[in-house]
Design a protein around this motif. Structure first.
Motif, PDB file in Angstrom:
ATOM      1  N   UNK A 258       0.842  -1.200   0.000  1.00 43.27           N
ATOM      2  CA  UNK A 258       0.000   0.000   0.000  1.00 43.27           C
ATOM      3  C   UNK A 258       0.879   1.253   0.000  1.00 43.27           C
ATOM      4  N   UNK A 259       1.909   1.242   0.851  1.00 46.02           N
ATOM      5  CA  UNK A 259       2.796   2.405   0.967  1.00 46.02           C
ATOM      6  C   UNK A 259       3.549   2.651  -0.344  1.00 46.02           C
ATOM      7  N   UNK A 260       4.000   1.582  -0.992  1.00 43.80           N
ATOM      8  CA  UNK A 260       4.755   1.713  -2.246  1.00 43.80           C
ATOM      9  C   UNK A 260       3.893   2.252  -3.392  1.00 43.80           C
ATOM     10  N   UNK A 261       2.657   1.773  -3.445  1.00 45.37           N
ATOM     11  CA  UNK A 261       1.788   2.079  -4.592  1.00 45.37           C
ATOM     12  C   UNK A 261       1.528   3.569  -4.758  1.00 45.37           C
ATOM     13  N   UNK A 262       1.674   4.314  -3.678  1.00 46.58           N
ATOM     14  CA  UNK A 262       1.434   5.745  -3.731  1.00 46.58           C
ATOM     15  C   UNK A 262       2.432   6.467  -4.639  1.00 46.58           C
ATOM     16  N   UNK A 263       3.694   6.069  -4.585  1.00 46.70           N
ATOM     17  CA  UNK A 263       4.686   6.798  -5.388  1.00 46.70           C
ATOM     18  C   UNK A 263       5.363   5.956  -6.456  1.00 46.70           C
ATOM     19  N   UNK A 264       4.974   4.681  -6.553  1.00 43.42           N
ATOM     20  CA  UNK A 264       5.605   3.805  -7.525  1.00 43.42           C
ATOM     21  C   UNK A 264       4.533   3.227  -8.461  1.00 43.42           C
ATOM     22  N   UNK A 265       4.569   3.696  -9.709  1.00 42.91           N
ATOM     23  CA  UNK A 265       3.515   3.354 -10.668  1.00 42.91           C
ATOM     24  C   UNK A 265       3.449   1.855 -10.942  1.00 42.91           C
ATOM     25  N   UNK A 266       4.620   1.191 -10.882  1.00 45.35           N
ATOM     26  CA  UNK A 266       4.620  -0.256 -11.137  1.00 45.35           C
ATOM     27  C   UNK A 266       3.887  -1.007 -10.028  1.00 45.35           C
ATOM     28  N   UNK A 267       4.162  -0.606  -8.787  1.00 46.60           N
ATOM     29  CA  UNK A 267       3.449  -1.217  -7.655  1.00 46.60           C
ATOM     30  C   UNK A 267       1.952  -0.978  -7.771  1.00 46.60           C
ATOM     31  N   UNK A 268       1.626   0.239  -8.205  1.00 43.16           N
ATOM     32  CA  UNK A 268       0.216   0.589  -8.342  1.00 43.16           C
ATOM     33  C   UNK A 268      -0.465  -0.321  -9.356  1.00 43.16           C
ATOM     34  N   UNK A 269       0.232  -0.578 -10.467  1.00 39.35           N
ATOM     35  CA  UNK A 269      -0.344  -1.448 -11.505  1.00 39.35           C
ATOM     36  C   UNK A 269      -0.497  -2.879 -11.003  1.00 39.35           C
TER      37      UNK A 269
ATOM     38  N   UNK B 119      -2.759   4.904   6.204  1.00 45.40           N
ATOM     39  CA  UNK B 119      -2.358   5.940   7.165  1.00 45.40           C
ATOM     40  C   UNK B 119      -2.831   7.332   6.770  1.00 45.40           C
ATOM     41  N   UNK B 120      -3.169   7.525   5.496  1.00 45.68           N
ATOM     42  CA  UNK B 120      -3.598   8.865   5.089  1.00 45.68           C
ATOM     43  C   UNK B 120      -4.689   8.823   4.013  1.00 45.68           C
ATOM     44  N   UNK B 121      -5.262   9.992   3.773  1.00 40.44           N
ATOM     45  CA  UNK B 121      -6.376  10.126   2.823  1.00 40.44           C
ATOM     46  C   UNK B 121      -5.978   9.757   1.405  1.00 40.44           C
ATOM     47  N   UNK B 122      -4.715  10.090   1.071  1.00 38.72           N
ATOM     48  CA  UNK B 122      -4.225   9.796  -0.274  1.00 38.72           C
ATOM     49  C   UNK B 122      -4.285   8.289  -0.545  1.00 38.72           C
ATOM     50  N   UNK B 123      -3.830   7.510   0.435  1.00 35.05           N
ATOM     51  CA  UNK B 123      -3.879   6.045   0.291  1.00 35.05           C
ATOM     52  C   UNK B 123      -5.325   5.563   0.231  1.00 35.05           C
ATOM     53  N   UNK B 124      -6.161   6.146   1.060  1.00 37.01           N
ATOM     54  CA  UNK B 124      -7.583   5.781   1.065  1.00 37.01           C
ATOM     55  C   UNK B 124      -8.196   5.991  -0.312  1.00 37.01           C
ATOM     56  N   UNK B 125      -7.927   7.154  -0.898  1.00 35.42           N
ATOM     57  CA  UNK B 125      -8.488   7.490  -2.209  1.00 35.42           C
ATOM     58  C   UNK B 125      -7.972   6.546  -3.285  1.00 35.42           C
ATOM     59  N   UNK B 126      -6.668   6.269  -3.237  1.00 34.82           N
ATOM     60  CA  UNK B 126      -6.075   5.374  -4.240  1.00 34.82           C
ATOM     61  C   UNK B 126      -6.756   4.006  -4.198  1.00 34.82           C
ATOM     62  N   UNK B 127      -6.908   3.456  -2.985  1.00 26.37           N
ATOM     63  CA  UNK B 127      -7.473   2.113  -2.862  1.00 26.37           C
ATOM     64  C   UNK B 127      -8.931   2.075  -3.284  1.00 26.37           C
ATOM     65  N   UNK B 128      -9.609   3.162  -3.023  1.00 27.27           N
ATOM     66  CA  UNK B 128     -11.000   3.295  -3.456  1.00 27.27           C
ATOM     67  C   UNK B 128     -11.061   3.212  -4.982  1.00 27.27           C
TER      68      UNK B 128
END
Ligand code: C2E
Ligand code: MG
Ligand code: MG
Ligand code: MG
Length: 292
Positions: free
Chosen positions: A207-218, A240-249
């Motif tokens: 989860x932490x990686x996906x925020x700033x690493x596009x490959x993890x996000x994919x 831990x933060x809203x940004x992560x919440x939004x991404x996972x949503x």
């Protein structure tokens, strides 16, 4: 010069190793003294529905209350308990205590929320899983559909047919099974189709990686897609933060756990605050979170 530095580095390293080893044996000796409610306690961290923040389940997380050292985190003492097989006694206490507490909440009206208990690979190796769980449920009076077990991804890699059968029997009785820390092991996505599990829990590092690493996000996106297609529930831990919440949503995750929502709490706090919140939510909407 390099030689002196090298030796200096070695000396520091070995002193550190010595200190670590002493601490290890000290904690091991201390743990042997007594494994019960005077030394250990459980905390409870909710997993919530991302849309309405209703509680899906509580994860039981153990803490060691040491008279001199203060509270010791499981990342430090669980590995020691595993090396020494003390995890077998500790794990019995954890399961019984979690079921006892959940049964009390259940009897107080919280019928639709589960308790989730982490199970160590050492326990799976030495215990007959089905009998162990059923006995603890019988002792506490907790219905099987109020329990979930979290088993790490790595346990499934070497799992025997016998373990698979026991997991299937538990699921048939209503106990849910979650793969914990998914993404940290090496299982391919296709193995998901064959595992006797209901829930996939994505590791917080991912989860932490996906925020700033596009490959993890994919990769995360395809894990979630695949899991949902296989009709697994997906939980993301470590939000831990809203940004992560939004991404996972955005990625389609429906259930989350993390400090943004709540830290693990002692049972009395859960009883007063989160528990009330859950009850109120159910009273207002008439819906259960994760029905049996
Ligand atoms: P886990 O089962 O993956 O549990 C999740 C861990 O992430 C917990 O750490 C939890 O407090 C932490 N966490 C939750 N939300 C956040 C967040 O937003 N940010 C950060 N940084 N961390 C978050 P905890 O309680 O220290 O437990 C660590 C690990 O120790 C657990 O990882 C589990 O593997 C093990 N453990 C804990 N309790 C038990 C237990 O009762 N039995 C067994 N066998 N293992 C346990
Ligand atoms: Mg867990
Ligand atoms: Mg986990
Ligand atoms: Mg973890």
């Amino acid at each position: 010069r390099a030689k002196t530095e090298g030796r200096g580095v070695y000396r520091i390293y070995s002193a550190e190793m010595g200190a670590k080893l002493r601490r290890y044996h000290y904690l091991l000796d201390e743990m042997r003294q007594a494994i019960d409610s005077t030394n250990f306690f459980l905390t409870y961290q909710p997993v919530i529905d991302i849309d309405d923040f209703g509680i899906s389940y509580f994860e039981a997380l153990v803490r060691w209350q040491h008279p001199v050292e203060g509270t010791i985190a499981p990342d430090e003492f669980i590995p020691i308990a595993e090396d020494s097989n003390l995890i077998l006694d500790l794990g019995d206490w954890i399961l019984d205590e979690a079921c006892r507490q959940m049964a009390a909440w259940y009897n107080a009206g919280m019928k639709k929320v589960r308790i989730s208990v982490n199970v160590s690979p050492i326990q799976l190796k030495h215990k007959s899983l089905y009998d162990w769980i059923i006995k603890s449920l019988a002792k506490s009076g907790l219905p099987p559909h109020s329990l979930m077990l979290e088993i790490t991804e790595s346990c499934f890699i070497e799992a025997s047919d016998e373990l698979f059968n026991e997991l299937e029997k538990l699921r048939a009785d209503g106990v849910m099974i979650a793969i914990d820390d998914f993404g940290t092991g090496f299982s391919s996505l296709s193995v998901l189709a064959h595992l006797p599990v209901d829930v996939l829990k994505i590791d917080k590092l991912f989860v932490a990686e996906a925020i700033h690493n596009i490959k993890y996000k994919k990769i995360l996106h395809s894990i979630v897609d695949m899991a949902l297609k296989l009709e697994l529930k997906v939980v993301a831990e470590g939000i831990e933060n809203k940004e992560q919440l939004e991404l996972l949503k955005t990625l389609g995750v429906k259930h989350i756990q993390g400090y943004l929502i709540s830290r693990p709490q002692r049972s009395n706090y859960v009883g007063e605050k989160i528990f009330e919140q859950g009850i109120n939510h159910m009273a207002q909407t008439g819906t259960s979170r994760w029905p049996p």
